[in-house]
Design a protein around this motif. Structure first.
Motif, PDB file in Angstrom:
ATOM      1  N   UNK A 189      15.445 -21.338 -39.497  1.00  0.00           N
ATOM      2  CA  UNK A 189      15.490 -20.940 -38.090  1.00  0.00           C
ATOM      3  C   UNK A 189      15.139 -22.151 -37.243  1.00  0.00           C
ATOM      4  N   UNK A 190      16.008 -22.486 -36.327  1.00  0.00           N
ATOM      5  CA  UNK A 190      15.765 -23.546 -35.358  1.00  0.00           C
ATOM      6  C   UNK A 190      15.582 -22.886 -33.995  1.00  0.00           C
ATOM      7  N   UNK A 191      14.553 -23.293 -33.256  1.00  0.00           N
ATOM      8  CA  UNK A 191      14.344 -22.650 -31.956  1.00  0.00           C
ATOM      9  C   UNK A 191      13.724 -23.616 -30.958  1.00  0.00           C
ATOM     10  N   UNK A 192      13.897 -23.275 -29.702  1.00  0.00           N
ATOM     11  CA  UNK A 192      13.324 -24.084 -28.625  1.00  0.00           C
ATOM     12  C   UNK A 192      13.109 -23.207 -27.395  1.00  0.00           C
ATOM     13  N   UNK A 193      12.068 -23.534 -26.659  1.00  0.00           N
ATOM     14  CA  UNK A 193      11.792 -22.941 -25.347  1.00  0.00           C
ATOM     15  C   UNK A 193      11.691 -24.091 -24.367  1.00  0.00           C
ATOM     16  N   UNK A 194      12.221 -23.903 -23.193  1.00  0.00           N
ATOM     17  CA  UNK A 194      12.255 -24.980 -22.211  1.00  0.00           C
ATOM     18  C   UNK A 194      10.862 -25.584 -21.995  1.00  0.00           C
ATOM     19  N   UNK A 195      10.785 -26.910 -22.139  1.00  0.00           N
ATOM     20  CA  UNK A 195       9.537 -27.630 -21.909  1.00  0.00           C
ATOM     21  C   UNK A 195       8.548 -27.598 -23.041  1.00  0.00           C
ATOM     22  N   UNK A 196       8.919 -26.988 -24.181  1.00  0.00           N
ATOM     23  CA  UNK A 196       7.958 -26.807 -25.266  1.00  0.00           C
ATOM     24  C   UNK A 196       8.395 -27.437 -26.583  1.00  0.00           C
ATOM     25  N   UNK A 197       9.480 -28.203 -26.583  1.00  0.00           N
ATOM     26  CA  UNK A 197       9.930 -28.862 -27.798  1.00  0.00           C
ATOM     27  C   UNK A 197      10.827 -27.982 -28.643  1.00  0.00           C
ATOM     28  N   UNK A 198      11.335 -28.553 -29.732  1.00  0.00           N
ATOM     29  CA  UNK A 198      12.232 -27.848 -30.652  1.00  0.00           C
ATOM     30  C   UNK A 198      11.606 -27.814 -32.039  1.00  0.00           C
ATOM     31  N   UNK A 199      11.885 -26.735 -32.786  1.00  0.00           N
ATOM     32  CA  UNK A 199      11.176 -26.510 -34.040  1.00  0.00           C
ATOM     33  C   UNK A 199      12.092 -25.951 -35.121  1.00  0.00           C
ATOM     34  N   UNK A 200      11.721 -26.230 -36.366  1.00  0.00           N
ATOM     35  CA  UNK A 200      12.329 -25.631 -37.532  1.00  0.00           C
ATOM     36  C   UNK A 200      11.301 -24.739 -38.205  1.00  0.00           C
ATOM     37  N   UNK A 201      11.677 -23.483 -38.445  1.00  0.00           N
ATOM     38  CA  UNK A 201      10.824 -22.543 -39.163  1.00  0.00           C
ATOM     39  C   UNK A 201      11.500 -22.216 -40.485  1.00  0.00           C
ATOM     40  N   UNK A 202      10.849 -22.582 -41.574  1.00  0.00           N
ATOM     41  CA  UNK A 202      11.400 -22.310 -42.898  1.00  0.00           C
ATOM     42  C   UNK A 202      10.274 -22.078 -43.896  1.00  0.00           C
ATOM     43  N   UNK A 203      10.421 -21.044 -44.688  1.00  0.00           N
ATOM     44  CA  UNK A 203       9.424 -20.692 -45.708  1.00  0.00           C
ATOM     45  C   UNK A 203       8.039 -20.525 -45.092  1.00  0.00           C
ATOM     46  N   UNK A 204       7.998 -19.995 -43.886  1.00  0.00           N
ATOM     47  CA  UNK A 204       6.731 -19.738 -43.215  1.00  0.00           C
ATOM     48  C   UNK A 204       6.081 -20.952 -42.591  1.00  0.00           C
ATOM     49  N   UNK A 205       6.729 -22.096 -42.661  1.00  0.00           N
ATOM     50  CA  UNK A 205       6.174 -23.336 -42.122  1.00  0.00           C
ATOM     51  C   UNK A 205       6.984 -23.760 -40.900  1.00  0.00           C
ATOM     52  N   UNK A 206       6.287 -24.043 -39.799  1.00  0.00           N
ATOM     53  CA  UNK A 206       6.932 -24.483 -38.566  1.00  0.00           C
ATOM     54  C   UNK A 206       6.738 -25.984 -38.398  1.00  0.00           C
ATOM     55  N   UNK A 207       7.835 -26.693 -38.193  1.00  0.00           N
ATOM     56  CA  UNK A 207       7.811 -28.144 -38.053  1.00  0.00           C
ATOM     57  C   UNK A 207       8.532 -28.542 -36.773  1.00  0.00           C
TER      58      UNK A 207
END
Length: 258
Positions: free
Chosen positions: A125-143
């Motif tokens: 899962x890749x996600x982003x919220x305006x002004x808060x950066x972008x993230x990868x969520x995989x196997x319960x770990x957010x990077x």
């Protein structure tokens, strides 16, 4: 901001991914051809309905633009609009390739403020919220993810099924700048660039729509990248004409705009 919307989207997209995964490994779904000659499966329609109904219950005042539902233009009067592609890469899905994704974006006053993209089989899962950066969520770990800083030896991504003559000529013209040209489906190209695994991608025709790019755009931007139309203009959303008439270009750095 948008904590409630993000949590709801993550929960819903996980459930949608389960529906898609079950469909992928079966042969029971139906395939039809839409008026624009693109394929649609019964899984696309089921997932579209599920996402729309689930978000409607939680956010009854928000509008919708989804690929497999009728657009009645009521969304044009809404401050907030969900933009959804239940399966971005239906051709890849049908051909049993692993490059299709679910796109869910939230638009406020023509600007994307939240985007979530999930690859159903890998559960990335890749996600982003305006002004808060972008993230990868995989196997319960957010990077937290970020684009690369490369200005040469670039990895160029292009579609295996929808590459136009103009795009082929463009890539050929600048091939000396590329160390590799890879064929990747759907919005998966955008998240690979956002996470620094690739660098540039070009879609120069007018055959994509808002649901193809909304979630991708905010993820790339929040990862430090560039997402513009081919004339270097910002792409706005919740338009009456939902076609991306001037294509789009995704870059790790603006210096790589040729």
């Amino acid at each position: 901001m948008y904590k409630k919307e993000l949590k709801a989207t993550l929960d819903i997209i996980n459930n949608a991914a389960e529906m898609i995964s079950c469909g992928f490994y079966s042969t029971s779904y139906e395939v039809d051809t839409k008026s624009d000659d693109t394929p649609v499966t019964s899984i696309d329609k089921q997932v579209d309905k599920y996402i729309r109904e689930s978000l409607s219950k939680l956010f009854p005042g928000y509008g919708f633009l989804t690929e497999e539902s009728k657009d009645d233009l009521a969304r044009l009067d809404k401050e907030y609009v969900w933009v959804v592609d239940p399966i971005d890469g239906t051709v890849e899905f049908i051909k049993k390739q692993y490059q299709f994704v679910i796109n869910i974006a939230l638009v406020r006053n023509h600007e994307v403020v939240l985007g979530v993209i999930m690859e159903p089989l890998s559960k990335e899962i890749y996600y982003a919220v305006k002004g808060e950066g972008a993230y990868l969520l995989k196997d319960g770990i957010t990077t937290k993810i970020h684009v690369s800083n490369k200005i040469d030896n670039l990895i160029c991504l292009t579609s295996p099924f929808h590459q136009s003559k103009e795009e082929k000529e463009y890539i050929e013209k600048y091939k000396d700048r590329f160390s590799d040209i890879a064929y990747i489906g759907a919005a998966y190209k955008a998240v690979l660039i956002a996470s620094g695994k690739a660098d540039v991608s070009y879609r120069l025709t007018n055959n994509t729509k808002e649901w193809d790019t909304a979630a991708s755009q905010i993820i790339v931007l929040e990862a430090g990248g560039v997402f513009l139309d081919k004339y270097k203009r910002e792409i706005k959303y919740n338009r009456k004409d939902i076609r991306n008439l001037d294509g789009y270009i995704i870059l790790n750095k603006i210096e790589n705009y040729y």
